[in-house]
Design a protein around this motif. Structure first.
Motif, PDB file in Angstrom:
ATOM      1  N   ASP A 100       0.858  -1.362  -0.014  1.00 27.69           N
ATOM      2  CA  ASP A 100       0.037  -0.155  -0.110  1.00 27.69           C
ATOM      3  C   ASP A 100       0.720   1.253   0.031  1.00 27.69           C
ATOM      4  OD1 ASP A 100      -2.174  -1.691  -0.002  1.00 27.69           O
ATOM      5  OD2 ASP A 100      -2.255  -1.546   2.381  1.00 27.69           O
ATOM      6  N   ARG A 101       2.108   1.076  -0.430  1.00 29.00           N
ATOM      7  CA  ARG A 101       2.867   2.361  -0.736  1.00 29.00           C
ATOM      8  C   ARG A 101       3.602   2.530  -2.058  1.00 29.00           C
ATOM      9  NH1 ARG A 101       4.796   3.920   4.719  1.00 29.00           N
ATOM     10  NH2 ARG A 101       3.067   4.055   5.817  1.00 29.00           N
ATOM     11  N   LYS A 102       3.931   3.659  -2.635  1.00 28.48           N
ATOM     12  CA  LYS A 102       4.531   3.710  -3.788  1.00 28.48           C
ATOM     13  C   LYS A 102       6.062   3.094  -3.404  1.00 28.48           C
ATOM     14  CE  LYS A 102       2.434   7.759  -5.832  1.00 28.48           C
ATOM     15  NZ  LYS A 102       2.330   9.315  -6.122  1.00 28.48           N
ATOM     16  N   LEU A 103       6.367   2.546  -4.463  1.00 25.77           N
ATOM     17  CA  LEU A 103       7.750   1.617  -4.303  1.00 25.77           C
ATOM     18  C   LEU A 103       8.704   1.906  -5.283  1.00 25.77           C
ATOM     19  CD1 LEU A 103       6.137  -1.779  -3.923  1.00 25.77           C
ATOM     20  CD2 LEU A 103       7.009  -0.477  -2.088  1.00 25.77           C
ATOM     21  N   ASN A 104      10.123   2.196  -4.636  1.00 24.13           N
ATOM     22  CA  ASN A 104      11.124   2.428  -5.694  1.00 24.13           C
ATOM     23  C   ASN A 104      11.878   1.169  -5.705  1.00 24.13           C
ATOM     24  OD1 ASN A 104      10.858   5.472  -5.643  1.00 24.13           O
ATOM     25  ND2 ASN A 104      11.673   5.631  -3.652  1.00 24.13           N
ATOM     26  N   ILE A 105      12.437   1.027  -6.935  1.00 23.54           N
ATOM     27  CA  ILE A 105      13.133  -0.036  -7.611  1.00 23.54           C
ATOM     28  C   ILE A 105      14.431   0.749  -8.066  1.00 23.54           C
ATOM     29  CG2 ILE A 105      13.770  -2.285  -8.774  1.00 23.54           C
ATOM     30  CD1 ILE A 105      11.449  -2.387  -6.662  1.00 23.54           C
ATOM     31  N   TRP A 106      15.618   0.378  -7.759  1.00 26.35           N
ATOM     32  CA  TRP A 106      16.762   0.942  -8.431  1.00 26.35           C
ATOM     33  C   TRP A 106      18.021   0.262  -8.456  1.00 26.35           C
ATOM     34  CZ3 TRP A 106      15.151   1.269  -3.393  1.00 26.35           C
ATOM     35  CH2 TRP A 106      16.343   0.983  -2.460  1.00 26.35           C
ATOM     36  N   GLY A 107      18.872   0.730  -9.067  1.00 28.18           N
ATOM     37  CA  GLY A 107      20.411   0.043  -9.184  1.00 28.18           C
ATOM     38  C   GLY A 107      21.179   0.781 -10.249  1.00 28.18           C
ATOM     39  N   ARG A 108      22.265   0.112 -10.781  1.00 28.26           N
ATOM     40  CA  ARG A 108      23.152   0.418 -11.521  1.00 28.26           C
ATOM     41  C   ARG A 108      23.069  -0.143 -12.927  1.00 28.26           C
ATOM     42  NH1 ARG A 108      27.216   4.396  -9.906  1.00 28.26           N
ATOM     43  NH2 ARG A 108      27.105   4.886  -7.773  1.00 28.26           N
ATOM     44  N   ALA A 156      10.737   1.624   0.685  1.00 30.49           N
ATOM     45  CA  ALA A 156       9.579   1.912   1.632  1.00 30.49           C
ATOM     46  C   ALA A 156       9.474   0.999   2.790  1.00 30.49           C
ATOM     47  CB  ALA A 156       8.145   1.715   0.853  1.00 30.49           C
ATOM     48  N   ILE A 157       9.564   1.504   3.884  1.00 28.60           N
ATOM     49  CA  ILE A 157       9.077   0.837   5.205  1.00 28.60           C
ATOM     50  C   ILE A 157       7.977   1.510   5.892  1.00 28.60           C
ATOM     51  CG2 ILE A 157      11.522   0.223   5.400  1.00 28.60           C
ATOM     52  CD1 ILE A 157      11.728   2.535   7.469  1.00 28.60           C
ATOM     53  N   ALA A 194      14.911  10.770  15.388  1.00 28.10           N
ATOM     54  CA  ALA A 194      13.614  10.725  14.626  1.00 28.10           C
ATOM     55  C   ALA A 194      13.248  11.753  13.525  1.00 28.10           C
ATOM     56  CB  ALA A 194      12.307  11.157  15.623  1.00 28.10           C
ATOM     57  N   ALA A 195      13.829  12.884  13.698  1.00 30.10           N
ATOM     58  CA  ALA A 195      13.804  13.900  12.636  1.00 30.10           C
ATOM     59  C   ALA A 195      14.490  13.409  11.506  1.00 30.10           C
ATOM     60  CB  ALA A 195      14.120  15.423  13.215  1.00 30.10           C
ATOM     61  N   SER A 196      15.871  12.906  11.810  1.00 24.03           N
ATOM     62  CA  SER A 196      16.941  12.516  11.010  1.00 24.03           C
ATOM     63  C   SER A 196      16.224  11.492   9.876  1.00 24.03           C
ATOM     64  CB  SER A 196      17.911  11.946  11.595  1.00 24.03           C
ATOM     65  OG  SER A 196      18.738  11.302  10.590  1.00 24.03           O
ATOM     66  N   TRP A 197      15.598  10.464  10.429  1.00 27.97           N
ATOM     67  CA  TRP A 197      15.258   9.265   9.729  1.00 27.97           C
ATOM     68  C   TRP A 197      13.985   9.722   9.056  1.00 27.97           C
ATOM     69  CZ3 TRP A 197      16.102   4.186  12.819  1.00 27.97           C
ATOM     70  CH2 TRP A 197      17.463   4.018  13.312  1.00 27.97           C
ATOM     71  N   ARG A 198      13.084  10.530   9.814  1.00 24.51           N
ATOM     72  CA  ARG A 198      11.831  10.955   8.797  1.00 24.51           C
ATOM     73  C   ARG A 198      12.157  11.791   7.645  1.00 24.51           C
ATOM     74  NH1 ARG A 198       8.979  11.987  14.786  1.00 24.51           N
ATOM     75  NH2 ARG A 198       8.186  10.131  15.054  1.00 24.51           N
ATOM     76  N   LYS A 220      11.981  10.356   3.889  1.00 25.91           N
ATOM     77  CA  LYS A 220      10.817  11.229   3.059  1.00 25.91           C
ATOM     78  C   LYS A 220       9.561  10.604   3.786  1.00 25.91           C
ATOM     79  CE  LYS A 220      13.317  12.651  -1.114  1.00 25.91           C
ATOM     80  NZ  LYS A 220      14.638  12.159  -0.258  1.00 25.91           N
ATOM     81  N   GLN A 221       9.287  10.445   5.060  1.00 20.19           N
ATOM     82  CA  GLN A 221       8.103  10.206   5.777  1.00 20.19           C
ATOM     83  C   GLN A 221       7.952  10.710   6.971  1.00 20.19           C
ATOM     84  OE1 GLN A 221       8.731   5.313   4.769  1.00 20.19           O
ATOM     85  NE2 GLN A 221       7.173   5.744   6.241  1.00 20.19           N
TER      86      GLN A 221
END
Length: 516
Positions: free
Chosen positions: A45-53, A300-301, A327-331, A335-336
């Motif tokens: 139920d979240r937008k998901l990023n898939i990434w790589g090189r 996404a977590i 908490a501010a750092s990780w949020r 980007k949550q």
């Protein structure tokens, strides 16, 4: 599959040598970072990023659960965003460029990141009833990711080389975080969907290594660290000058090294890295965040768990400010802005001072009270004054899961929060204390509630008798006929017995706290 790893203090010169030796064709093949391996869990139920090189300009395509991947690599990097998916699986994730990668047994469910120091790291096998719990750890839908690379980094990394997801079995769970395992197991049993649990820990670590540079800028408590770190950012001219000089020195050394090896002689000593490139130049700031948490920030977590503080005992209310910055750092980095942050109170232990631990509890509770997306598990009933690693990890995991189930998964009927001081009033010679998060206070063992104390105007505290009625404790003390202040469990060697209707222990407090 080729993966790009982060450098450590111990192998940084080898990394520089490899960088000088390797050509730009290293990334011609499409690749994925370590979090995309067989058995992974994607957040539902979240937008998901898939990434790589991949090679510059390389076309990257693929699919997962009917969604198509299509993009072009720029500057050697590619990324796509997938639409939210409901819980389910197993699926296959395919990625194709000049080569094809197939990731099997991909599940979609709930993903939690668990971090901290040794009490979070403590393995299942060493927990209470560890042998029996390991033997029972067969949960196909529960997936474990052990992300302790054993490295530290002075800049954010993009991968955790050599790490991978594992299906929960006795073999994979044995040395996995006991708290994280029990938390994940409880969610799996209750939600009946795939659960992914990520363990990123550092035994003996302070909070400072887990904070990103952004986090250091959010609280005055880190003013000196933030000022020092500002000059180490890659976009700073001084940093770029240092990098240019270091590369020139290493190229000179490489040419000399090749000559020595060709002549059958030993390698010469490598040049010393200057300034901000020198391992340890940044002290502790960010070195565990950079190496263990930063690679996940595009993933996404659902939320985070935290169990740390032993290394920062003595901070008092400064620890509240440090928790704010973490908490501010990780949020910010994930980007949550409302990222859940559930954490564990330090257990009773002798830290060499009668109030050092209660003052830490006070700071932990203060942070939990002011942050609408944070909550604390109280553990002053399951500690061991002589053991900094209390073995009752199952109960800790269960209590954390209760917070998540109530706050994140709609189980509003659960009593998941410990009782805590709400207010007090004096009636005659009695002190009446009202607790929140309780309808009925009782004691776990049927004995009188322990560790209440009263003080009069002279500020001297004496043990008090407690009569429990609903969510109130009615306190009296012969030595204090006119009570002014009350405190509870304000010592490090407690094993409390005051609980609410769900057997959750009451948190320590005092009413004579100095203004800060």
């Amino acid at each position: 599959m080729k993966r790009r790893g982060g450098e450590s203090h111990g192998n940084r010169w080898q990394w520089v040598l490899a960088a000088l030796c390797c050509s730009t064709t290293l990334w011609a093949e499409v690749s994925l970072p370590a979090m995309f391996t067989d058995h992974l869990v994607l957040q539902r139920d979240r937008k998901l990023n898939i990434w790589g090189r991949a090679g510059e300009g390389e076309t990257v395509s693929g699919s997962v659960n009917g969604q198509q991947i299509a993009t072009t690599a720029r500057n050697g990097v590619w990324q796509v965003e997938l639409a939210p998916m409901p819980a389910g699986g197993p699926y296959e994730l395919t990625v194709t460029g000049e080569n094809t990668i197939k990731i099997q047994d991909v599940m979609v469910g709930e993903v939690w990141l668990c971090s901290g120091q040794s009490n979070m790291e403590w393995p299942l096998a060493a927990a209470e009833n560890g042998r029996e719990e390991v033997a029972r750890a067969n949960y196909p839908g529960l997936r474990l990711f052990q992300g302790n690379t054993g490295r530290t980094s002075t800049s954010p990394q993009e991968d955790l080389p050599g790490m991978r997801w594992a299906v929960c079995t006795p073999q994979s769970a044995r040395n996995f975080s006991a708290v994280a395992y029990f938390f994940g197991r409880e969610l799996y049993r209750e939600l009946k969907i795939p659960i992914g649990v990520i363990s990123l820990t550092g035994g003996g670590s302070r909070l400072l290594p887990w904070v990103s540079y952004y986090g250091l800028t959010t609280e005055a408590v880190w003013a000196n660290e933030a000022k020092r770190w500002a000059g180490w950012q890659p976009d700073e001219p001084s940093y770029q000058q240092e990098v240019s000089k270091a590369l020139a020195d290493w190229k000179t050394w490489l040419a000399q090294a090749e000559q020595e090896v060709a002549a059958g002689r030993a390698l010469p000593d490598p040049p010393r890295l200057p300034g901000p490139l020198q391992p340890g130049a940044g002290g502790e700031a960010g070195i565990l965040y950079n190496n263990r948490v930063a690679p996940w920030t595009r993933y996404a977590i659902r939320g985070t768990l935290w169990y740390q503080g032993c290394a920062d005992v003595g901070d008092g209310m400064r620890y509240r400010d440090k928790m704010r910055s973490l908490a501010a750092s990780w949020r910010h980095e994930f980007k949550q802005p409302e990222l859940p942050f559930y954490f564990v109170q330090l257990a009773p232990f002798n830290y060499g001072h009668p109030t050092r631990l209660p003052e830490m509890w006070e700071a932990q509770q203060a942070f939990a009270d002011e942050d609408p997306h944070a909550a604390m598990v109280v553990t002053n009933d399951i500690g061991d004054f002589r053991n900094i690693h209390p073995p009752q990890k199952e109960e800790v995991g269960r209590r954390l899961a209760g917070l998540a189930l109530k706050r994140e998964y709609g189980r509003s009927e659960l009593v998941a929060d410990s009782p805590f001081y709400q207010s007090h009033k004096v009636e005659g010679g009695r002190m009446i204390v009202t607790f929140r998060n309780a309808q009925t206070l009782t004691t776990r063992d049927g004995q009188p509630a322990r560790y209440f104390e009263l003080a009069g105007a002279d500020g001297k505290f004496y043990p008090a008798r407690a009569e429990l009625s609903g969510n109130q404790a009615i306190l009296t003390c012969d030595q204090v006929p006119a009570p002014v202040h009350v405190r509870y469990a304000w010592r490090p060697d407690v094993v409390t017995n005051l609980v609410n209707e769900n057997q959750l222990p009451a948190g320590a407090f005092r009413t004579d706290r100095p203004q800060q």
